[in-house]
Design a protein around this motif. Structure first.
Motif, PDB file in Angstrom:
ATOM      1  N   LEU A 170     -64.982 -37.344 -17.902  1.00  0.00           N
ATOM      2  CA  LEU A 170     -64.398 -38.138 -19.236  1.00  0.00           C
ATOM      3  C   LEU A 170     -64.713 -37.233 -20.641  1.00  0.00           C
ATOM      4  O   LEU A 170     -63.826 -37.360 -21.354  1.00  0.00           O
ATOM      5  CB  LEU A 170     -64.333 -39.547 -19.554  1.00  0.00           C
ATOM      6  CG  LEU A 170     -64.043 -40.081 -17.961  1.00  0.00           C
ATOM      7  CD1 LEU A 170     -64.367 -41.800 -18.187  1.00  0.00           C
ATOM      8  CD2 LEU A 170     -63.157 -39.729 -17.637  1.00  0.00           C
ATOM      9  N   VAL A 218     -60.958 -47.094 -15.926  1.00  0.00           N
ATOM     10  CA  VAL A 218     -61.127 -45.925 -15.453  1.00  0.00           C
ATOM     11  C   VAL A 218     -60.156 -46.176 -13.980  1.00  0.00           C
ATOM     12  O   VAL A 218     -60.720 -46.832 -13.040  1.00  0.00           O
ATOM     13  CB  VAL A 218     -61.480 -45.188 -15.635  1.00  0.00           C
ATOM     14  CG1 VAL A 218     -61.804 -43.517 -15.006  1.00  0.00           C
ATOM     15  CG2 VAL A 218     -62.211 -44.597 -16.982  1.00  0.00           C
ATOM     16  N   SER A 243     -60.055 -49.162  -9.918  1.00  0.00           N
ATOM     17  CA  SER A 243     -60.669 -48.871 -10.935  1.00  0.00           C
ATOM     18  C   SER A 243     -62.276 -49.261 -11.276  1.00  0.00           C
ATOM     19  O   SER A 243     -62.632 -50.700 -11.074  1.00  0.00           O
ATOM     20  CB  SER A 243     -59.602 -49.387 -12.454  1.00  0.00           C
ATOM     21  OG  SER A 243     -58.921 -50.826 -12.817  1.00  0.00           O
ATOM     22  N   LEU A 254     -63.843 -48.582 -18.435  1.00  0.00           N
ATOM     23  CA  LEU A 254     -64.485 -47.527 -19.444  1.00  0.00           C
ATOM     24  C   LEU A 254     -65.646 -47.502 -19.661  1.00  0.00           C
ATOM     25  O   LEU A 254     -66.140 -46.426 -19.440  1.00  0.00           O
ATOM     26  CB  LEU A 254     -63.174 -48.031 -20.840  1.00  0.00           C
ATOM     27  CG  LEU A 254     -63.875 -46.111 -20.993  1.00  0.00           C
ATOM     28  CD1 LEU A 254     -62.851 -45.016 -20.695  1.00  0.00           C
ATOM     29  CD2 LEU A 254     -62.485 -46.256 -23.098  1.00  0.00           C
ATOM     30  N   ILE A 305     -56.884 -42.847 -17.378  1.00  0.00           N
ATOM     31  CA  ILE A 305     -57.246 -43.785 -18.563  1.00  0.00           C
ATOM     32  C   ILE A 305     -56.044 -44.686 -18.619  1.00  0.00           C
ATOM     33  O   ILE A 305     -55.010 -43.927 -18.972  1.00  0.00           O
ATOM     34  CB  ILE A 305     -57.435 -43.397 -19.845  1.00  0.00           C
ATOM     35  CG1 ILE A 305     -58.801 -41.654 -19.125  1.00  0.00           C
ATOM     36  CG2 ILE A 305     -58.298 -44.161 -20.026  1.00  0.00           C
ATOM     37  CD1 ILE A 305     -60.144 -42.193 -18.713  1.00  0.00           C
TER      38      ILE A 305
END
Length: 401
Positions: A136, A155, A174, A177, A227
């Motif tokens: 990332l 994410v 997901s 983040l 993202i």
């Protein structure tokens, strides 16, 4: 021909070990015999449970494989496997557990929907690959980020397989983040399992491993990382793998009223002897099993009872291997953070007997006593006390009359 694709038929499935208990053939879902789990701290590739939602994807030419990373990030990138392997290699010992592990026992209380897993829909593996946080950073998201420059808070991982639940589309999931960018969360893009290249059943050539979180978020056969501003809207995040109270059934379920499941709860099970076994006489019996907890919480203790839960004996927690497997981290505390423990207890029994086991994690969470109190329509996260019944032989039963 696509370089990496999810076939629509099952003609190119990988070979599997004949000892596996098959719960469904198409898609292939299977688990090992329960006693196999306690033979080794590290579960072999062959004996690791197989969980699929469609035909196993096929990669025709690994040199042409690309992982696409983008979305609400400052940059985008397309990474080959060679590029991913140039990043610092990180190894983590982590247990992956299906949310439906022990579903069959829950279904005996009241019927649920899902693959009929027994006790063995989990395994402990040694996973190696690139940290997700390092990947990332390539697209401009620093470590320990809670939000990207363009408002990304989650994410998303997108597979290449074809799932009927997604109307023939790919599997998706997901994580937040902050979890993805936190190196201490040990989220990796794994290309090795137990020191060898990933097998097709376990995600070749690349999969996500999210330690301490139910297996549904460790997406296999990875093609895209996005993202995104909100949680993934895929079927397996929004209309599956959620926890509802016993009062909710398929007539009144409101999927939007619950959050997607992430960390798995404290769990343990007895693997030896098996439920319904016949043993001679009375005296000491060695009971073996596994225990684990999610979210980085280790196991504090396992209690075993030979009288249905009236009195308890504390089990001995076995340690991971100390030598012979150089790719296992030497730091025992780090190793136990995400991995199960194997345990055993020598207890006095008078046959027939009801043996019970329950675990307590380092945050003092304990398993639910009765499965009825945690029943849910999808049969997920059954972490009730594990109970088995042991019979005496006919000779022993006669002597007790």
């Amino acid at each position: 021909m696509e370089v990496f694709h999810g076939p629509s038929t099952y003609e190119r499935e990988p070979s599997r070990h004949p000892a596996l208990k098959i719960n469904s053939k198409e898609p292939f879902n299977a688990e090992p015999p329960v006693d196999e789990l306690v033979r080794s701290y590290v579960t072999s590739v062959d004996m690791f449970y197989k969980r699929n939602h469609g035909p196993v994807p096929v990669l025709e030419d690994i040199s042409l494989y690309r992982l696409e990373v983008g979305g609400l990030a400052s940059n985008r990138c397309s990474l080959s496997m060679d590029a991913i392997k140039q990043l610092p290699k990180h190894t983590v010992v982590a247990t992956i557990q299906c949310a439906g592990n022990r579903r069959t026992a829950m279904s005996m209380t009241r019927k649920v929907k899902g693959v009929g897993w027994g006790l063995a829909a989990l395994g402990n593996g040694i996973w190696s690959g690139a940290r997700l946080s390092d990947v990332l950073e390539i697209v401009g998201i620093p470590k320990y980020s809670r939000v990207s420059a363009y408002g990304g808070k989650h994410v998303e991982f997108v597979s290449v397989d074809k799932c009927k639940e997604e109307n023939g589309g790919p599997y998706k999931g997901s994580i937040p983040l902050f979890q993805a960018t936190n190196p201490e969360a040990d989220v990796i893009l794994a290309y090795e399992m137990n020191g060898e290249e990933l097998s097709r059943d376990h995600g070749f050539p690349l999969r996500v491993v999210v330690p301490g979180v139910l297996g549904a978020r460790s997406v296999k056969w990875l093609r895209n990382i996005n993202i995104i501003a909100e949680e993934c809207q895929g079927f397996f995040m929004q209309k599956d793998y959620k926890m509802f109270p016993p009062s909710v059934d398929w007539d009144n379920v409101n999927w939007g009223s619950r959050r997607p499941l992430m960390d798995f709860p404290v769990q343990c099970a007895i693997c030896s002897p098996e439920d319904g076994s016949y043993l001679d006489g009375k005296g000491k019996v060695t009971v073996k099993g596994y225990a684990l907890s999610g979210g980085g919480r280790g196991i504090e203790r396992v209690d075993v009872s030979a009288d249905g839960g009236k009195t308890w004996t504390e089990a001995k927690l076995a340690q991971g291997p100390k030598s012979g497997l150089g790719y296992i981290p030497d730091d025992d505390d780090h190793r136990d953070k995400w991995a199960w423990v194997l345990w055993e207890a020598s207890i006095e029994v008078h046959l027939p007997a009801d043996i019970v086991a329950k675990a307590v994690d380092t945050s003092a969470n304990v398993q639910a006593e009765h499965v009825e109190t945690i029943w849910n329509l999808r049969g997920v996260l059954n972490n009730s006390w594990h109970r088995i019944h042991i019979n005496g032989t006919s000779k022993q039963l006669h002597s007790n009359l």
